[in-house]
Enzyme design. Structure first.
Site, PDB file in Angstrom:
ATOM      1  N   HIS A 378       0.811  -1.228   0.000  1.00  0.00           N
ATOM      2  CA  HIS A 378       0.000   0.000   0.000  1.00  0.00           C
ATOM      3  C   HIS A 378       0.837   1.267   0.000  1.00  0.00           C
ATOM      4  CE1 HIS A 378      -3.955  -1.924   0.973  1.00  0.00           C
ATOM      5  NE2 HIS A 378      -3.166  -2.843   1.512  1.00  0.00           N
ATOM      6  N   LYS A 569      -9.455  13.463   4.426  1.00  0.00           N
ATOM      7  CA  LYS A 569      -8.495  12.351   4.424  1.00  0.00           C
ATOM      8  C   LYS A 569      -7.514  12.624   5.546  1.00  0.00           C
ATOM      9  CE  LYS A 569      -7.379  13.459   0.055  1.00  0.00           C
ATOM     10  NZ  LYS A 569      -7.266  12.266  -0.751  1.00  0.00           N
ATOM     11  N   ARG A 570      -6.660  11.641   5.894  1.00  0.00           N
ATOM     12  CA  ARG A 570      -5.636  11.911   6.888  1.00  0.00           C
ATOM     13  C   ARG A 570      -4.814  13.130   6.466  1.00  0.00           C
ATOM     14  NH1 ARG A 570      -4.854   8.145  11.160  1.00  0.00           N
ATOM     15  NH2 ARG A 570      -3.134   9.524  11.697  1.00  0.00           N
ATOM     16  N   LYS A 575      -0.219  14.518   0.912  1.00  0.00           N
ATOM     17  CA  LYS A 575      -1.584  14.710   0.414  1.00  0.00           C
ATOM     18  C   LYS A 575      -1.873  16.189   0.123  1.00  0.00           C
ATOM     19  CE  LYS A 575      -3.311  10.685   3.025  1.00  0.00           C
ATOM     20  NZ  LYS A 575      -3.906   9.747   2.038  1.00  0.00           N
ATOM     21  N   THR A 677      -9.011   6.084  -1.924  1.00  0.00           N
ATOM     22  CA  THR A 677     -10.309   5.429  -2.068  1.00  0.00           C
ATOM     23  C   THR A 677     -11.421   6.449  -1.842  1.00  0.00           C
ATOM     24  OG1 THR A 677      -9.975   4.675   0.202  1.00  0.00           O
ATOM     25  CG2 THR A 677      -9.695   3.043  -1.537  1.00  0.00           C
ATOM     26  N   LYS A 681     -15.258   7.334  -3.668  1.00  0.00           N
ATOM     27  CA  LYS A 681     -16.527   7.605  -2.983  1.00  0.00           C
ATOM     28  C   LYS A 681     -17.132   8.917  -3.488  1.00  0.00           C
ATOM     29  CE  LYS A 681     -14.432   5.164   0.840  1.00  0.00           C
ATOM     30  NZ  LYS A 681     -13.555   5.306   2.021  1.00  0.00           N
TER      31      LYS A 681
HETATM   32  C1  26Q Z   1       3.107   1.163  10.622  1.00  0.00           C
HETATM   33  C2  26Q Z   1       4.024   0.926  11.628  1.00  0.00           C
HETATM   34  C3  26Q Z   1       3.804   1.377  12.916  1.00  0.00           C
HETATM   35  C4  26Q Z   1       2.615   2.052  13.202  1.00  0.00           C
HETATM   36  C5  26Q Z   1       1.691   2.275  12.195  1.00  0.00           C
HETATM   37  C6  26Q Z   1       1.938   1.830  10.910  1.00  0.00           C
HETATM   38  C7  26Q Z   1       0.964   2.103   9.841  1.00  0.00           C
HETATM   39  C8  26Q Z   1      -0.404   2.060  10.080  1.00  0.00           C
HETATM   40  C9  26Q Z   1      -1.296   2.339   9.088  1.00  0.00           C
HETATM   41  C10 26Q Z   1       1.386   2.405   8.570  1.00  0.00           C
HETATM   42  C11 26Q Z   1       0.480   2.676   7.562  1.00  0.00           C
HETATM   43  C12 26Q Z   1      -0.882   2.639   7.816  1.00  0.00           C
HETATM   44  C13 26Q Z   1      -1.907   2.943   6.810  1.00  0.00           C
HETATM   45  C14 26Q Z   1      -1.646   3.124   5.531  1.00  0.00           C
HETATM   46  C15 26Q Z   1      -2.706   3.455   4.581  1.00  0.00           C
HETATM   47  O1  26Q Z   1      -3.830   3.745   4.956  1.00  0.00           O
HETATM   48  N1  26Q Z   1      -2.399   3.458   3.273  1.00  0.00           N
HETATM   49  C16 26Q Z   1      -3.389   3.793   2.271  1.00  0.00           C
HETATM   50  O2  26Q Z   1      -3.989   2.585   1.820  1.00  0.00           O
HETATM   51  C17 26Q Z   1      -5.078   2.854   0.968  1.00  0.00           C
HETATM   52  C18 26Q Z   1      -5.726   1.540   0.610  1.00  0.00           C
HETATM   53  O3  26Q Z   1      -4.931   0.846  -0.292  1.00  0.00           O
HETATM   54  C19 26Q Z   1      -4.643   3.626  -0.268  1.00  0.00           C
HETATM   55  O4  26Q Z   1      -5.785   3.977  -0.990  1.00  0.00           O
HETATM   56  C20 26Q Z   1      -3.876   4.882   0.132  1.00  0.00           C
HETATM   57  O5  26Q Z   1      -3.340   5.498  -1.023  1.00  0.00           O
HETATM   58  C21 26Q Z   1      -2.770   4.528   1.102  1.00  0.00           C
HETATM   59  O6  26Q Z   1      -2.122   5.706   1.560  1.00  0.00           O
END
Ligand code: 26Q
Length: 857
Positions: A378, A569-570, A575, A677, A681
């Site tokens: 991702h 979004k976050r 972004k 995503t 939407k």
């Molecule tokens: C990793 C290590 C330690 C703590 C937290 C994390 C962590 C947690 C969540 C790292 C990444 C995430 C989330 C990532 C994420 O949401 N990525 C998004 O995934 C979507 C679904 O595929 C994509 O549409 C987005 O582009 C992408 O940013």
């Protein structure tokens, strides 16, 4: 039967699963079920029931209606050779459950009617009571939830495996323009959608040491002697498909303390030592970590990952054991999908279970592992690729580290044969990073083991091959594929946007909910003025609702007729919410300078959380709120510009926002947003996109047509070129309006005269500008000009909006899941037949169902 309600209760027939109070779908049945739950489950009489009580009673009544399907599915699968998908994800952002389950069952009206009999005239009052489980950060967690729902709707047997965090993503407050984080106590009032199964608990070890021995046949074996243990207790959430009998399962693990080890400590008089282990293991599933990449809590995060992965794999193996299926057949029964590298420890854990517990030989264990696992990537951001220092890893998972060394040794041996003498390739593909601080690269581990590795949008998957893993892609060209993300049209259109849904039903029939491609039928109306009018009127009606919400939550009155220009979004620099914010300032200046007469009146809406440790993201929130305060207080902006920051963006708020948007801001630096995503939407709900050629924007533009999309900005290649020798400060003189915009910020115009407040942001932009905000600024303003021009011709705007919805079929998660099922999982549809006999109880059995039997009602 129901005239004498609420006090006249009737008892279910013993052993009958199809008692109408528990499974009937008429409003009287729902009402009777609620009455029983109020009385027996909640201990309340109807006249004294609060809204929360009614929410709980209705939820329990609805949950009852899932149970027959849920248990029938589990029974049916256990008696069949169907392959089940195990979707492993550290995050599941499932959103509120009640409204969605009513939609799935097709009893929204019946529930509303039952509530009216309790004196509630607006079902929203009850739906609003639900606390959503925020068990995810953003896109990745929400994707897992959309995918589970699509699997159920497509009748593909599946279990989502994850963690039952006691505290999910924090709640966001805005105080003096700053984000303040509040712990998310989603369980405090009780959450009716889960069922704990302590009888199916699993043990998980941590730390300690390994020792080798010879088994009774003289074979060399290893056993791991962990220093501590935790117990995982599964909590199951039923996931019903849309108007089908398939009810899949989300199985979330809660960490409990072990008792067994306390015993020794008690005897030795070390009472507090005994309690310590208890406390330690209970914190394991306490809290979801934000994705801020900081070092804090890294050890606990790795523990969480191993905890839920180990429980899940043990659960899958136990399932086969109970059915008498030999372990060699594991890959025929389970397709295990790794949602990013967060569950990638599964590679080593499955090997350990097969070698150390099941006593298989290496080659056989490896084949089972790699035939079972597949991995979704991702992100390309190097800082987001998971790496664990060898010390940390080895101290927590000593056996797994040994296995990873052996996996790596055998793998590198293969690579050496293929590329003799090429040490550079070896260094790049090695699972162990030997340079600097030595560490385990989880993405390499997952890639070596998985039978398929997929990216989440066409561009992203291409970059995975060309930039992230070029050496792996040369080794195994067929391993790397694309599955473009999707979102469920049930939650994001049918549930969130009932007004639009009614119009769609009328225009193309009701089939679009299951088969989103049917929206193409809308194109028939593309030149029908009366229809376009209705299209616009529907959007306006939805915007009225959001207007009220905005007023209640921010005190600002916005004009529903203005263009709703939305970025939710976050908050992250890549972004580029700050690009949008600078654009708003340019607009403000034009209006101030009397050059804004041709501009469309706009309401610019932002929403999103910043990771608590991400300073620049938090400053961006403060910046947006500073701009909002100045703009909204300025009489010159009246009727022309409003800026809103909606606090505490979550799934529920998304359901309010996407339907009301006219313009969707998808403005990340090209090459950095894997997919996005939210963009899908918005598109389904008829918003037009202003966006870069990034992630799934590329495919959205292809689908809706370039004339119905506002494209701007540098491409991935141009950004890559710019990286050598980008001097952002040179942009200031070169881009009209930019100097004035920056000067205003510098002078404290948006911070009550405080010129220091946003200095770090300005220095970031004019210093390194790591996300090329200034490089894309002019192109962004020009694209916004095109947006304003388009808005001026409302008929044409409505036409473009309609075409966006009509051509959004590709972005249904049903399409994504079909691709996963066909190309990665080899999983089939598995319709569940339920025959109910009220006299003899429910007969649960499987046979080929007729078309009507597949329908719930
Ligand atoms: C990793 C290590 C330690 C703590 C937290 C994390 C962590 C947690 C969540 C790292 C990444 C995430 C989330 C990532 C994420 O949401 N990525 C998004 O995934 C979507 C679904 O595929 C994509 O549409 C987005 O582009 C992408 O940013």
């Amino acid at each position: 039967m129901s005239e004498h309600r609420p006090m006249d209760l009737h008892l279910p027939t013993p052993g009958c699963y199809a008692d109408p109070d528990r499974s009937g779908l008429l409003s009287e049945d729902v009402f009777d079920g609620m009455t029983e739950h109020l009385f027996y489950t909640l201990g309340k009489l109807a006249p004294t029931a609060s809204r929360h009580d009614l929410y709980m009673a209705l939820s329990y009544a609805v949950r009852d209606r899932l149970m027959t399907r849920y248990l029938a599915g589990i029974e049916a699968i256990s008696a069949s050779p169907a392959r089940v998908v195990a979707y492993l994800s550290a995050e599941f952002l499932i959103g509120p459950q009640l409204g969605n389950n009513l939609l799935m069952l097709g009893i929204q009206e019946e529930a509303a009617e039952a509530l009216r009999r309790f004196g509630i005239n607006d079902i929203e009052e009850i739906l609003d009571v639900e606390e959503e489980p925020g068990l995810g950060n953003g896109g990745l967690g929400r994707l897992a939830a959309c995918f589970l729902e699509s699997m159920a709707s497509l009748q593909i047997p599946a279990t989502g495996y994850g963690i039952r965090y006691e505290f999910g993503i924090f709640d966001q407050l805005i105080r003096d323009g700053w984000q303040v984080e509040i712990t998310d106590k989603w369980l405090k009032a009780g959450w009716p959608w889960e069922i704990p199964h302590p009888d199916q608990a699993c043990f998980v070890g941590f730390g300690g040491r390994t020792e080798s021995y010879r088994d009774e046949h003289g074979n060399y074996r290893v056993r791991w002697i962990p220093a501590e243990h935790a117990i995982g207790v599964p909590h199951d959430v039923p996931v019903l498909g849309y108007r089908v009998n398939t009810c899949d399962r989300l199985r979330l693990w809660r960490a409990d303390a072990t008792e067994s080890f306390d015993f020794y400590a008690f005897n030795s008089g070390d009472y507090y030592g005994a309690v310590e282990e208890k406390v330690g293991s209970e914190t394991l599933s306490k809290v979801l970590y934000p994705n801020d990449g900081t070092d804090e809590g890294r050890r606990l995060r790795l523990k969480q990952q191993h905890f839920f992965v180990s429980c899940s794999l043990q659960d899958m193996i136990r399932n086969l054991d109970m059915r008498g299926i030999p372990i060699q057949e594991f890959p025929d029964h389970w397709a295990v999908q790794l949602n990013d590298t967060h569950p990638a420890i599964a590679v080593a854990e499955l090997m350990r279970l097969l070698l150390d517990d099941k006593h298989l030989e290496w080659q056989e264990a490896w084949e089972i592992t790699s035939r079972s696992l597949s991995y979704t990537n991702h992100t390309l951001l190097p800082e987001a690729l998971e790496k664990w220092g060898l010390d940390l890893f080895g101290s927590l998972l000593p056996r797994h580290l040994e296995l990873i060394y052996e996996i790596n040794r055998r793998f590198l041996q293969q690579v050496r044969l293929k590329y003799p003498g090429n040490d550079q390739i070896l260094r790049r593909v090695s699972i162990i990073d030997e340079e600097g601080n030595k560490c385990v690269r989880m993405a390499n581990l997952a890639t070596v083991a998985a039978h398929h590795v997929n990216g989440v949008a066409a561009l992203h998957s291409e970059l995975v091959r060309s930039d992230l893993f070029p050496e792996f892609a040369r080794l195994w060209p067929d391993k790397f594929i694309n599955v473009t993300n999707g979102v469920t049209p049930r939650r994001w259109v049918a549930l969130a946007n009932p007004q639009l849904s009614a119009l769609l039903d009328e225009a193309v029939g009701e089939g679009w909910v299951r088969d989103l491609d049917q929206l193409r039928g809308l194109e028939r109306h593309v030149d029908d003025d009366a229809f376009l009018e209705r299209w616009g009127a529907t959007k306006l009606a939805v915007k009225h609702h959001l207007t009220q919400y905005i007023h209640r939550h921010t005190g600002v009155l916005v004009d529903p007729a203005s263009m709703f220009d939305v970025q939710v979004k976050r908050i992250h620099e890549y972004k580029r919410q700050h690009l949008n914010a600078l654009g708003v300032i340019a607009r403000y200046l034009r209006i101030k300078n009397g050059q804004g007469d041709h501009l469309a009146p706009r309401t610019v809406v932002f929403g999103g959380k910043a990771a608590p440790g991400y300073y620049m993201a938090k400053l961006i929130i403060r910046f947006i709120n500073g701009i909002a305060e100045t703009v909204n207080a300025d009489p010159d902006m009246e009727g022309r510009l409003r800026v809103i920051f909606l606090p505490d963006y979550n799934v529920k708020l998304g359901e309010r926002v996407y339907p009301a948007a006219d313009l969707s801001e998808q403005i990340s630096t090209a090459g950095l947003e894997a997919s996005g995503t939210g963009n899908m939407k918005f598109c389904m709900n008829g918003a037009l996109t202003i966006g870069t050629l990034d992630g799934a924007n590329v495919e959205i533009r292809q689908q809706v047509g370039e004339e119905n999309f506002f494209l701007f900005g540098k491409t991935t290649e141009q950004i890559a070129e710019l990286r050598n020798g980008y001097r952002p400060w040179e942009m200031i003189g070169a881009v009209p309006e930019l100097p004035e915009v920056l000067r205003l910020v510098e002078q404290g115009h948006f911070s009550n005269g405080d010129g220091d407040l946003f200095r770090p942001l300005l220095e970031n932009l004019t210093g390194r500008d790591p996300f090329f905000v200034l490089a894309d600024f002019q192109a962004y303003l020009e694209a916004q000009d095109r947006v304003d021009q388009a808005w001026a011709d409302r008929r044409h705007w409505n036409r473009m909006s309609l075409l966006n919805t009509a051509r959004s079929g590709l972005f249904s998660s049903d399409r994504s899941i079909r691709e996963y099922a066909q190309t990665i999982w080899d999983a089939q549809e598995f319709p569940v037949t339920i025959t109910c006999d009220l006299d003899r109880g429910t007969q649960l059995r499987r046979r080929s169902p007729s078309a009507e039997e597949q329908q719930v009602r």
